[in-house]
Design an enzyme around this catalytic site. Structure first.
Site, PDB file in Angstrom:
ATOM      1  N   HIS A  75      37.742  24.592  39.341  1.00 55.74           N
ATOM      2  CA  HIS A  75      39.140  24.808  39.630  1.00 55.74           C
ATOM      3  C   HIS A  75      39.898  25.549  38.323  1.00 55.74           C
ATOM      4  O   HIS A  75      40.844  25.173  37.880  1.00 55.74           O
ATOM      5  CB  HIS A  75      40.075  23.597  39.643  1.00 55.74           C
ATOM      6  N   GLN A  76      39.210  26.842  37.823  1.00 52.49           N
ATOM      7  CA  GLN A  76      39.638  27.180  36.592  1.00 52.49           C
ATOM      8  C   GLN A  76      40.970  28.066  37.034  1.00 52.49           C
ATOM      9  O   GLN A  76      41.110  28.607  38.180  1.00 52.49           O
ATOM     10  CB  GLN A  76      38.556  28.367  36.272  1.00 52.49           C
TER      11      GLN A  76
END
Length: 543
Positions: free
Chosen positions: A479-480
């Protein structure tokens, strides 16, 4: 031999990922605008993309996935973290686990409170409703006629997934049938982006139907190399395609939707970044913006693994004959385990009673496996015995990382510094989650199907030993975000303003996960689609 050619459009979008597909579709709905969208990856016509559970095959696939690796991370004991990112039309929406979670309403209210006007939950809710067709029907909270189809897995989920929910509810966690409804808190069955047994991606929902329009053009296998400027105004994009250097000029705007890694990388390659880092690389500075690539956030997680006394998906997805039977079921009916995600249940809970909102996301999979060796094409190999996993990530990590280009070569991967557990509070939250997960597993609703805790083992109770276990087994939840953060002004560390315009420049916006000032609770694909919708509204209004 590299040759140069050029073209022109009103709007040029870099990246046909979740937000980029939305932008291209919504903007090309205006017949007075011509739109060109560049995508570094190729076609999404792959079984690994369209069969829902095929994401296991896409996890290390070199044609579908960027397959990034971080620098050795001190928080992980010096290990490198693997970051899969979609390198295909549809971006990561074409290869993710399809779990659909919007985030907590307070997450967006915190964006607005920090100066991001127009991004409170009341502002973004209409966009969330507009983008989806929820199987449960339209309501105050849910949409009923959007391009992305969201399925309820309640009837199809494995019995152990339901046992997990019942056990959690028996402990006092609210039973929540809809994490995207009035309240996110509680335990329940996940929702996934699937339509009639097929993945519902940003490409299938938005871009592919829109490509019938004469004013929209998609260039696949086109890697953007730099943004072209005239003074402080973005006027086009240079790209590499088939060994040839090309240009597409923008009459009105350039929009970067290349993701939390690609968008800051392209800005830095184009001279927008920290002058002290860019000049030594031989890059002329167009705009001094040291915050580009900073504020990197991600969700990380670990699993407790259990041996079960009843059959789990290990028996369905492990033996060759069983996989063949499941594949035949999917081919004939578009149903069965291959039409789902293995991330079937979960929840959002509070690690302690003093919190005002959930700080932990739980994950339940009726499957256990040994993670694949990095570089292999498959994500998992189920254990030969029945098993299941309960996992956790902390919703609002305090740790921050950063990324930066290594050279002026656009094909050179940037250096990625995750910074996991650099904030001690994050490890404290992850340690506090252990008794919560074990309490759910110990409830008779689930324990009656459990033989033992395999990893780390019930006898591991010491906090120092558990911390070592967590550091050794933590992985990214992929989930960058946050690397081109939104904010009122550049002095606050923001890269873009609340209308997603890059501070100090003209004709240039960013619209993807990189603009998130703070990471929301839950999976990020739904928020990225929402960002595409909001960006399309803003661009269309401003043009």
């Amino acid at each position: 031999m590299i040759r140069s050619n050029s073209d022109v459009a009103d709007v040029v979008i870099v990246g046909a990922g979740s937000a980029g597909c939305v932008l291209a579709a919504r903007l090309s709905d205006r017949t007075d605008l011509s739109v060109t969208i560049l995508e570094a990856g190729g076609s999404d016509r792959s079984l690994w993309v369209h069969m829902p559970i095929g994401y296991g095959g896409a996890f290390y696939h070199p044609q579908l996935n960027w397959r990034y690796y971080t620098e050795p991370d001190p928080g992980l004991g010096g290990r490198r973290a693997y970051w899969p990112r979609g390198r295909v039309v549809g971006g990561s929406s074409s290869i993710n686990a399809m779990v659909f979670v919007r985030g907590h309403a307070a997450d967006y209210d915190s964006w607005a409170a920090a100066g991001c006007t127009g991004w409170a939950y009341a502002d973004v809710l209409p966009a969330f409703r507009r983008l989806e067709t929820w199987a449960g029907g339209e309501s105050r909270w849910r949409g009923g006629s959007g391009p992305i189809h969201v399925r309820d897995m309640t009837r199809a989920a494995h019995p152990l997934s339901h046992a997990f929910v019942t056990a959690g509810a028996a402990l006092g966690h609210a039973r929540n049938p809809d994490f995207n409804g009035a309240d996110q808190e509680g335990v329940g069955i996940n929702q996934i982006t699937v339509r009639d047994g097929w993945r519902s991606s940003a490409a299938t929902g938005y871009l592919t139907p829109a490509l019938r329009r004469p004013n929209l053009r998609l260039l696949r296998d086109a890697t953007a190399t730099r943004i072209l400027f005239e003074g402080s105004r973005a006027v086009g994009v240079e790209f590499l395609r088939g060994g040839r250097l090309g240009r597409v000029m923008a009459r009105r705007e350039v929009i970067l939707s290349a993701g939390a890694i690609g968008s800051p990388q392209l800005l830095q390659l184009s001279g927008v970044g920290d002058p002290d880092r860019l000049r030594p690389l031989g890059i002329d500075v167009v705009s001094a913006a040291p915050s580009v690539g900073r504020n990197l956030q991600d969700h990380v997680g670990y699993d407790l693994v259990f041996e079960a006394t009843v059959p789990t998906l290990n028996a369905t997805l492990g033996p060759l004959w069983a996989r063949g039977r499941a594949g035949l079921t999917w081919l004939m009916t578009r149903d069965g385990p291959l039409s789902l995600s293995v991330n079937q249940a979960g929840g959002f809970v509070r690690g302690d009673t003093g919190r005002t909102r959930p700080n932990l996301q739980l994950y339940f999979s009726p499957l256990s496996y040994t993670r694949a060796t990095p570089g292999r094409r498959r994500l998992t190999m189920p254990d030969v015995f029945p098993g299941f996993m309960i996992g956790v990530s902390n919703c609002h990590p305090k740790s921050r990382g950063w990324l930066h280009i290594r050279s002026a070569d656009p094909q050179d991967r940037p250096e990625l510094h995750a910074g996991y557990y650099s904030a001690p509070e994050d490890m404290d939250e992850m340690l506090d989650a252990v008794p919560i997960m074990r309490a759910i597993a110990a409830r008779p609703e689930l324990s009656r199907y459990t033989r033992r805790e395999l990893t780390p083992g019930r006898d591991m109770m010491d906090r120092d030993a558990l911390e070592t276990f967590i550091r050794e087994t933590t992985t990214s939840v992929y989930h960058q975000c946050g690397t081109c953060a939104m904010g009122a002004n550049a002095a606050s560390g923001a890269v873009v303003d609340p209308r997603l315009r890059v501070h100090g420049l003209e004709g240039l916006r960013v619209a993807d996960a990189s603009i998130m000032p703070l990471i929301p609770a839950g999976n990020l694909n739904a928020p990225c689609l929402m960002i595409g919708e909001r960006a399309a509204e803003m661009v269309s209004a401003d043009l």
